[in-house]
Design an enzyme around this catalytic site. Structure first.
Site, PDB file in Angstrom:
ATOM      1  N   ARG A  58     -27.395  32.573   1.345  1.00 31.06           N
ATOM      2  CA  ARG A  58     -28.134  33.375   0.358  1.00 31.06           C
ATOM      3  C   ARG A  58     -27.654  34.821   0.308  1.00 31.06           C
ATOM      4  NH1 ARG A  58     -33.989  31.225   2.290  1.00 31.06           N
ATOM      5  NH2 ARG A  58     -33.926  29.218   1.245  1.00 31.06           N
ATOM      6  N   CYS A  59     -26.433  35.055   0.687  1.00 30.76           N
ATOM      7  CA  CYS A  59     -25.879  36.403   0.778  1.00 30.76           C
ATOM      8  C   CYS A  59     -25.056  36.719  -0.472  1.00 30.76           C
ATOM      9  CB  CYS A  59     -24.995  36.480   2.034  1.00 30.76           C
ATOM     10  SG  CYS A  59     -24.204  38.082   2.297  1.00 30.76           S
ATOM     11  N   GLY A  60     -24.957  37.987  -0.801  1.00 27.84           N
ATOM     12  CA  GLY A  60     -24.112  38.402  -1.903  1.00 27.84           C
ATOM     13  C   GLY A  60     -22.636  38.091  -1.673  1.00 27.84           C
ATOM     14  N   PHE A  61     -22.255  37.868  -0.425  1.00 28.48           N
ATOM     15  CA  PHE A  61     -20.866  37.535  -0.095  1.00 28.48           C
ATOM     16  C   PHE A  61     -20.630  36.030  -0.003  1.00 28.48           C
ATOM     17  CE2 PHE A  61     -21.335  41.865   1.608  1.00 28.48           C
ATOM     18  CZ  PHE A  61     -20.261  42.479   0.977  1.00 28.48           C
ATOM     19  N   THR A  62     -21.644  35.216  -0.302  1.00 33.21           N
ATOM     20  CA  THR A  62     -21.528  33.763  -0.153  1.00 33.21           C
ATOM     21  C   THR A  62     -20.370  33.203  -0.962  1.00 33.21           C
ATOM     22  OG1 THR A  62     -23.875  33.575   0.339  1.00 33.21           O
ATOM     23  CG2 THR A  62     -22.779  31.572  -0.394  1.00 33.21           C
TER      24      THR A  62
END
Length: 173
Positions: free
Chosen positions: A49-53
């Protein structure tokens, strides 16, 4: 930010039992680092659920591009920054359906602080590097030394990462 590090204690090749690490495998069982002795390994703490996923795509591309030459890309899902799904089954399904991941994945694993997995404590104790967010990267050379570390913003296919990987794969070993 890249940190190039001096050679440190053996990690894989010729490693003592204390320097070999086991990770729970997201598919069940364990992933043993000693199975990758003599191969470069890029270890990345991940979260769904990360912006870097979106970097999962680049990690899979690295595995596809360099895996035949010996590189292992190990994804280590972690909820240390409260951005991981609730279970390993959910993580596996998400990564498979959304990104088509086939690279090795650990079970959900702590990567920071005193609860950190022994691998991450070892890296921290030896180099001072500890993940400060999701998608931090640690490159272990074929001889078991930490070659470099990168933060989240460094893309997996960037020259900052592919350069050291290519150099390590080209080096005599």
């Amino acid at each position: 930010m890249i940190r190039i590090l001096a050679p440190i204690i053996p990690f894989l090749a010729g490693a003592s039992a204390a320097a070999a690490f086991s990770f729970g495998n997201i598919d069940g069982g364990t992933l043993e680092t000693e199975d990758w002795a003599g191969r470069p390994v890029l270890v990345v703490n991940t979260a769904s659920r990360c912006g870097f996923t979106r970097q999962y795509e680049g990690l899979q591309d690295l595995q596809d591009r360099y895996g035949g030459e010996g590189l292992v890309v190990l994804a280590v899902p972690s909820d240390d920054f409260r951005q991981e799904l609730d279970s390993a089954a959910e993580v596996k399904e998400f990564c498979s359906l959304v990104f088509g991941l086939t690279l090795p994945m650990a079970d959900i694993t702590p990567v920071t602080g005193e609860a950190a997995h022994p691998f991450y404590r070892w890296v921290r104790d030896e180099t001072g590097f500890e993940p400060s967010w999701n998608f931090n990267k640690v490159l272990i050379g074929r001889d078991g030394r930490v070659l470099a570390t990168w933060g989240s913003a460094t893309e997996p296919l960037s020259p900052e990462i592919t350069g050291p990987i290519e150099a390590e794969l080209a080096a005599d070993g």
